[in-house]
Design a protein around this motif. Structure first.
Motif, PDB file in Angstrom:
ATOM      1  N   SER A 161      -0.897  -5.332   5.536  1.00  0.00           N
ATOM      2  CA  SER A 161      -0.340  -4.001   5.765  1.00  0.00           C
ATOM      3  C   SER A 161      -0.098  -3.736   7.255  1.00  0.00           C
ATOM      4  O   SER A 161       0.429  -2.690   7.623  1.00  0.00           O
ATOM      5  N   MET A 162      -0.494  -4.674   8.096  1.00  0.00           N
ATOM      6  CA  MET A 162      -0.212  -4.544   9.527  1.00  0.00           C
ATOM      7  C   MET A 162       0.735  -5.647  10.002  1.00  0.00           C
ATOM      8  O   MET A 162       0.882  -5.881  11.197  1.00  0.00           O
ATOM      9  N   PHE A 172       1.705   2.261  14.182  1.00  0.00           N
ATOM     10  CA  PHE A 172       1.283   3.242  15.167  1.00  0.00           C
ATOM     11  C   PHE A 172       1.071   4.625  14.538  1.00  0.00           C
ATOM     12  O   PHE A 172       0.927   5.618  15.245  1.00  0.00           O
ATOM     13  N   HIS A 218      -8.261  -5.507   7.159  1.00  0.00           N
ATOM     14  CA  HIS A 218      -7.653  -4.604   8.148  1.00  0.00           C
ATOM     15  C   HIS A 218      -8.742  -3.944   8.991  1.00  0.00           C
ATOM     16  O   HIS A 218      -8.672  -3.904  10.216  1.00  0.00           O
ATOM     17  N   ASN A 270      -1.440   5.689  12.353  1.00  0.00           N
ATOM     18  CA  ASN A 270      -2.816   6.118  12.284  1.00  0.00           C
ATOM     19  C   ASN A 270      -3.351   6.499  13.660  1.00  0.00           C
ATOM     20  O   ASN A 270      -3.853   7.600  13.878  1.00  0.00           O
ATOM     21  N   ASP A 305       0.786  -1.238   0.000  1.00  0.00           N
ATOM     22  CA  ASP A 305       0.000   0.000   0.000  1.00  0.00           C
ATOM     23  C   ASP A 305       0.818   1.289   0.000  1.00  0.00           C
ATOM     24  O   ASP A 305       0.451   2.259  -0.659  1.00  0.00           O
ATOM     25  N   THR A 307      -3.952  -1.025  13.420  1.00  0.00           N
ATOM     26  CA  THR A 307      -2.655  -0.368  13.258  1.00  0.00           C
ATOM     27  C   THR A 307      -1.500  -1.357  13.257  1.00  0.00           C
ATOM     28  O   THR A 307      -1.615  -2.482  13.722  1.00  0.00           O
TER      29      THR A 307
HETATM   30  C1  LIG Z   1      -0.704   1.037   6.331  1.00  0.00           C
HETATM   31  C2  LIG Z   1      -2.000   0.363   6.580  1.00  0.00           C
HETATM   32  C3  LIG Z   1      -2.461   0.095   7.896  1.00  0.00           C
HETATM   33  C4  LIG Z   1      -1.642   0.407   9.131  1.00  0.00           C
HETATM   34  O1  LIG Z   1      -1.399   1.778   9.303  1.00  0.00           O
HETATM   35  P1  LIG Z   1      -0.369   2.289  10.421  1.00  0.00           P
HETATM   36  O2  LIG Z   1       0.165   3.576   9.896  1.00  0.00           O
HETATM   37  O3  LIG Z   1       0.634   1.239  10.530  1.00  0.00           O
HETATM   38  O4  LIG Z   1      -1.142   2.488  11.652  1.00  0.00           O
HETATM   39  C5  LIG Z   1      -3.702  -0.476   8.043  1.00  0.00           C
HETATM   40  N1  LIG Z   1      -4.453  -0.837   6.977  1.00  0.00           N
HETATM   41  C6  LIG Z   1      -4.056  -0.612   5.706  1.00  0.00           C
HETATM   42  C7  LIG Z   1      -4.925  -1.036   4.584  1.00  0.00           C
HETATM   43  C8  LIG Z   1      -2.819   0.011   5.465  1.00  0.00           C
HETATM   44  O5  LIG Z   1      -2.428   0.211   4.192  1.00  0.00           O
END
Ligand SMILES: *Cc1c(COP(=O)(O)O)cnc(C)c1O
Length: 459
Positions: free
Chosen positions: A306-307, A256, A385, A258, A140, A253
């Motif tokens: 992504s986590m 950390f 997610h 978001n 992502d 997350t």
């Molecule tokens: C990057 C991402 C997250 C996690 O975001 P953080 O900045 O690590 O908190 C969650 N979901 C998706 C779809 C992402 O691309």
């Protein structure tokens, strides 16, 4: 507003310097010297459009860009979103889903990356400079960065991905971008190989300087700042709709990044009763908020990739709060963690900031069954997610309205959705990618090959 380092060994700098620098020279993360207080202005803020609210909030953090210029940057950044509301909140059963996936790549990283790219182009033009982004991605982040930077003047982007190891959708989202300033590098290796190549090239200071290399990683303050906006936007609207004093958020997350923005929003006057942090099996953060012990483990691969992260790169900003802004203590804790892979902060469990965040994890089975249940009860398909956040949010919520942050559109994660609900999810943007023309350079997992490629491309 000035920006200071969490390690205290960097001179205070302007917003523009902080945004162009990324990481502080002393190895710390840049944070604003103080947080603006918006608590007296909530009624007014609750009536604004997303872009107008972003402008109001950014204005408090950015004092070195003229207002009319900043307005232009904000308007252009959020005009790329497909929903007129930019980030709408949708009622699903007894909670709200805050949809952060209406940007170009259908994941929440667009919320910040679209503005970061506008800021880069503007700041570089003002300074007569140029920048070449070098990054590595497992999905992502790379695609959001490419879609932000495509076509911008004064910036090129070189994005490495492990060939055949990102999802087909994610790969197409990157390689179908044909702009001249975008270079997709498919590395014959793993994501770790890509990371290693990137770190080696960044550590080569003469090369880095000559090639004007920069990064778009999640520790850049601009990204965190941009994420504060949607907490206010959704929080104020839902609070009004429900006639409730307080709201709460549940946030899936890994880094950390978001939820940290949500914490800042709560400290800037948004009436938040609690923040719920949700992880998948990679639960270093959930364990930390439960026990006070920060200890990394091995990365497990899950249906919310992504986590799949063990070391949360934005953690240090929260640590700075927990240590009551004592940069020497922050440096000490980070040093211990770097040396021993763990650090015990259980003495801080009673700190207000710790008590603000409740945390737990949801494993693959819970995630999948949450997708299935929410679909059958309410006809709403959660991406995996988001489902992690909903599963944990439902467990830890209190009586206040609950807003679950949705970080991706389900059509980005086809296999997990088919497993859970038996149907292929679609999005017109992704459907249109099928058969698209692509451009991509295949390179071996070798630092010298990437070095030669970058050098030749910029010659
Ligand atoms: C990057 C991402 C997250 C996690 O975001 P953080 O900045 O690590 O908190 C969650 N979901 C998706 C779809 C992402 O691309």
């Amino acid at each position: 507003m000035k920006y200071i380092s969490t390690r205290g060994q960097t001179e205070a700098m302007s917003f523009t310097d902080a945004g162009l620098t990324g990481l502080a020279p002393d190895g710390g993360l840049l944070v604003p010297a103080s947080l603006p207080d918006l608590s007296g202005d909530l009624d007014h803020l609750s009536s604004l459009s997303y872009a107008d609210l972003a402008f109001e909030i950014f204005s408090r953090f950015i004092t070195d860009i003229p207002a009319e210029d900043l307005r232009g940057l904000v308007n252009r950044a959020y005009a790329t979103f497909r929903d007129p509301e930019v980030a709408p909140s949708v009622k699903v059963g007894n909670f709200y889903v805050l949809e952060l996936f209406h940007g170009p790549t259908l994941a929440f990283k667009d919320m910040a990356m679209q503005f970061l790219a506008q800021f880069f182009e503007y700041a570089l033009e003002k300074r007569g400079q140029s920048l070449n982004i070098l990054g590595s991605t497992s999905g992502d982040t790379g695609s959001a960065a490419i879609h932000g930077i495509r076509g911008k003047a004064g910036i090129n982007i070189f994005m490495m991905h492990p060939e055949g190891k990102t999802s087909p959708v994610q790969e197409l989202q990157m390689t179908s971008v044909l702009d001249e300033n975008v270079y997709n590098l498919a590395i014959d290796g793993t994501f770790d190989d890509c990371q290693r190549i990137m770190k080696t090239l960044f550590a080569d200071v003469p090369f880095k300087t000559e090639m004007k290399l920069g990064a778009v990683n999640s520790v850049n303050w601009v990204r965190v700042m941009a994420q504060i906006v949607y907490y206010f936007y959704a929080g104020l609207k839902v609070r009004k709709a429900c006639g409730s004093e307080n709201i709460q958020f549940s946030v899936p997350t890994g880094n950390f990044g978001n939820i940290l923005a949500g914490y800042y929003a709560s400290q800037m006057g948004l009436p938040v009763s609690q923040l719920i942090l949700a992880t998948n099996e990679n639960d270093i953060l959930a364990r930390f908020f439960q026990s006070g012990k920060y200890e990394s483990g091995k990365v497990a691969h899950t249906i919310s990739p992504s986590m799949d992260i063990q070391v949360a790169s934005n953690f240090e900003r929260f640590l700075y709060v927990l240590m009551d802004h004592d940069a020497a203590k922050v440096s000490e804790v980070m040093k211990t963690f770097a040396e021993q892979g763990q650090v015990d902060l259980s003495g801080r469990l009673e700190h207000d900031a710790m008590k603000m965040i409740l945390a737990d994890r949801a494993d693959t089975h819970q995630t999948s069954s949450t997708i299935r249940r929410v679909n059958s009860e309410y006809g709403y398909v959660l991406d995996p997610h988001t489902a992690v956040g909903v599963a944990v949010g439902e467990q830890l919520r209190n009586e206040d309205p609950l807003i679950c942050l949705s970080t991706a559109h389900p059509a980005k994660f086809v296999d997990a959705i088919v497993d859970a609900v038996g149907e292929v999810p679609h999005h017109p943007v992704l459907d249109a990618l099928e058969g698209a023309e692509t451009e991509c350079e295949r390179l071996p997992a070798d630092v010298e090959a990437v070095r030669r490629f970058v050098k030749a491309a910029l010659a």
